[in-house]
Motif scaffolding. Structure first.
Motif, PDB file in Angstrom:
ATOM      1  N   TRP A   1      32.701 -39.371  12.488  1.00  0.00           N
ATOM      2  CA  TRP A   1      32.235 -38.090  12.978  1.00  0.00           C
ATOM      3  C   TRP A   1      32.606 -37.829  14.433  1.00  0.00           C
ATOM      4  CZ3 TRP A   1      28.740 -37.340  16.913  1.00  0.00           C
ATOM      5  CH2 TRP A   1      28.018 -38.449  17.324  1.00  0.00           C
ATOM      6  N   MET A   2      32.790 -38.885  15.244  1.00  0.00           N
ATOM      7  CA  MET A   2      33.149 -38.687  16.662  1.00  0.00           C
ATOM      8  C   MET A   2      34.506 -38.016  16.806  1.00  0.00           C
ATOM      9  SD  MET A   2      30.916 -39.956  18.965  1.00  0.00           S
ATOM     10  CE  MET A   2      31.667 -40.887  20.281  1.00  0.00           C
TER      11      MET A   2
ATOM     12  N   GLU B   1      36.169 -36.341  14.479  1.00  0.00           N
ATOM     13  CA  GLU B   1      36.121 -35.004  13.888  1.00  0.00           C
ATOM     14  C   GLU B   1      35.327 -34.034  14.760  1.00  0.00           C
ATOM     15  OE1 GLU B   1      36.758 -35.932   9.173  1.00  0.00           O
ATOM     16  OE2 GLU B   1      34.714 -35.768   9.922  1.00  0.00           O
ATOM     17  N   ALA B   2      34.271 -34.508  15.384  1.00  0.00           N
ATOM     18  CA  ALA B   2      33.492 -33.641  16.276  1.00  0.00           C
ATOM     19  C   ALA B   2      34.344 -33.196  17.462  1.00  0.00           C
ATOM     20  CB  ALA B   2      32.234 -34.361  16.754  1.00  0.00           C
ATOM     21  N   ALA B   3      35.135 -34.110  18.017  1.00  0.00           N
ATOM     22  CA  ALA B   3      36.016 -33.765  19.145  1.00  0.00           C
ATOM     23  C   ALA B   3      37.070 -32.739  18.712  1.00  0.00           C
ATOM     24  CB  ALA B   3      36.674 -35.018  19.700  1.00  0.00           C
ATOM     25  N   LEU B   4      37.682 -32.976  17.555  1.00  0.00           N
ATOM     26  CA  LEU B   4      38.661 -32.019  17.030  1.00  0.00           C
ATOM     27  C   LEU B   4      38.009 -30.679  16.718  1.00  0.00           C
ATOM     28  CD1 LEU B   4      40.715 -34.349  14.649  1.00  0.00           C
ATOM     29  CD2 LEU B   4      41.538 -33.247  16.753  1.00  0.00           C
ATOM     30  N   PHE B   5      36.813 -30.719  16.168  1.00  0.00           N
ATOM     31  CA  PHE B   5      36.091 -29.505  15.809  1.00  0.00           C
ATOM     32  C   PHE B   5      35.780 -28.680  17.054  1.00  0.00           C
ATOM     33  CE2 PHE B   5      32.514 -26.978  14.244  1.00  0.00           C
ATOM     34  CZ  PHE B   5      32.961 -26.624  12.986  1.00  0.00           C
ATOM     35  N   ILE B   6      35.318 -29.339  18.107  1.00  0.00           N
ATOM     36  CA  ILE B   6      35.010 -28.637  19.358  1.00  0.00           C
ATOM     37  C   ILE B   6      36.285 -28.076  19.982  1.00  0.00           C
ATOM     38  CG2 ILE B   6      34.177 -28.970  21.732  1.00  0.00           C
ATOM     39  CD1 ILE B   6      32.076 -30.908  20.489  1.00  0.00           C
ATOM     40  N   GLY B   7      37.375 -28.863  19.924  1.00  0.00           N
ATOM     41  CA  GLY B   7      38.661 -28.356  20.421  1.00  0.00           C
ATOM     42  C   GLY B   7      39.108 -27.116  19.664  1.00  0.00           C
TER      43      GLY B   7
ATOM     44  N   PHE C   1      29.666 -27.251  11.997  1.00  0.00           N
ATOM     45  CA  PHE C   1      30.215 -28.603  11.930  1.00  0.00           C
ATOM     46  C   PHE C   1      29.548 -29.411  10.823  1.00  0.00           C
ATOM     47  CE2 PHE C   1      30.144 -33.129  13.096  1.00  0.00           C
ATOM     48  CZ  PHE C   1      31.501 -33.382  13.005  1.00  0.00           C
ATOM     49  N   VAL C   2      28.240 -29.357  10.771  1.00  0.00           N
ATOM     50  CA  VAL C   2      27.504 -30.127   9.759  1.00  0.00           C
ATOM     51  C   VAL C   2      27.908 -29.698   8.353  1.00  0.00           C
ATOM     52  CG1 VAL C   2      25.199 -30.605   8.828  1.00  0.00           C
ATOM     53  CG2 VAL C   2      25.571 -30.575  11.300  1.00  0.00           C
ATOM     54  N   TRP C   3      27.937 -28.393   8.107  1.00  0.00           N
ATOM     55  CA  TRP C   3      28.280 -27.901   6.771  1.00  0.00           C
ATOM     56  C   TRP C   3      29.743 -28.138   6.433  1.00  0.00           C
ATOM     57  CZ3 TRP C   3      24.958 -26.985   3.100  1.00  0.00           C
ATOM     58  CH2 TRP C   3      23.645 -26.687   3.439  1.00  0.00           C
ATOM     59  N   ASN C   4      30.652 -27.918   7.389  1.00  0.00           N
ATOM     60  CA  ASN C   4      32.079 -28.132   7.114  1.00  0.00           C
ATOM     61  C   ASN C   4      32.375 -29.597   6.820  1.00  0.00           C
ATOM     62  OD1 ASN C   4      33.512 -25.620   7.168  1.00  0.00           O
ATOM     63  ND2 ASN C   4      33.040 -25.493   9.334  1.00  0.00           N
ATOM     64  N   LYS C   5      31.803 -30.483   7.593  1.00  0.00           N
ATOM     65  CA  LYS C   5      32.058 -31.907   7.405  1.00  0.00           C
ATOM     66  C   LYS C   5      31.513 -32.404   6.066  1.00  0.00           C
ATOM     67  CE  LYS C   5      31.458 -36.472   9.487  1.00  0.00           C
ATOM     68  NZ  LYS C   5      32.684 -36.927   8.902  1.00  0.00           N
TER      69      LYS C   5
END
Length: 125
Positions: A52-53, A55-61, A38-42
């Motif tokens: 980031w909230m 995107e983090a939710a979408l990333f986890i999904g 997540f850190v590197w992709n973002k």
């Protein structure tokens, strides 16, 4: 590539060296890779500057979807196709050869699915 290496090394240590179950090693390896990814992709791959909230939710999904696909594929290879007991690379000093080979194949499946998801959903421009 760093998250792939983190996932593989974690899997190898837990599954092969500690001889713990495939699905446990697989899950822990992917969760550790997820955090790094997540850190590197973002910040680097997609250079996103959105909140980031969300995107983090979408990333986890996306992780859950892609990891589910990977789990189904690898468990089918291990149990349905009988690859768990294969001795394809018997000249390597490695136990759980079939599980290690399946893990590598599963990483290709996961990586392709996850990249597409993140490119077109999480970090959509």
């Amino acid at each position: 590539m760093i998250n792939t290496l983190i996932t593989l090394v974690t899997f190898y240590i837990i599954n092969t060296l500690l001889d713990l179950p495939y699905n446990l090693a697989n899950s822990i390896g992917y969760v550790l890779g997820l955090i790094n990814s997540f850190v590197w992709n973002k910040n680097w791959v997609f250079k996103s500057h959105k909140g980031w909230m969300k995107e983090a939710a979408l990333f986890i999904g996306g992780f859950l979807i892609c990891f589910g696909i990977q789990l189904l594929a690898t468990n089918y290879m291990l149990n349905g196709l009988g690859m768990k007991d294969m001795e394809l690379i018997s000249w390597l000093p490695m136990k759980n050869t079939g599980e290690n080979v399946v893990m590598c194949i599963g990483m290709v499946i996961y990586t392709l699915a996850n990249y597409c998801y993140n490119r077109f959903v999480t970090f959509k421009q």
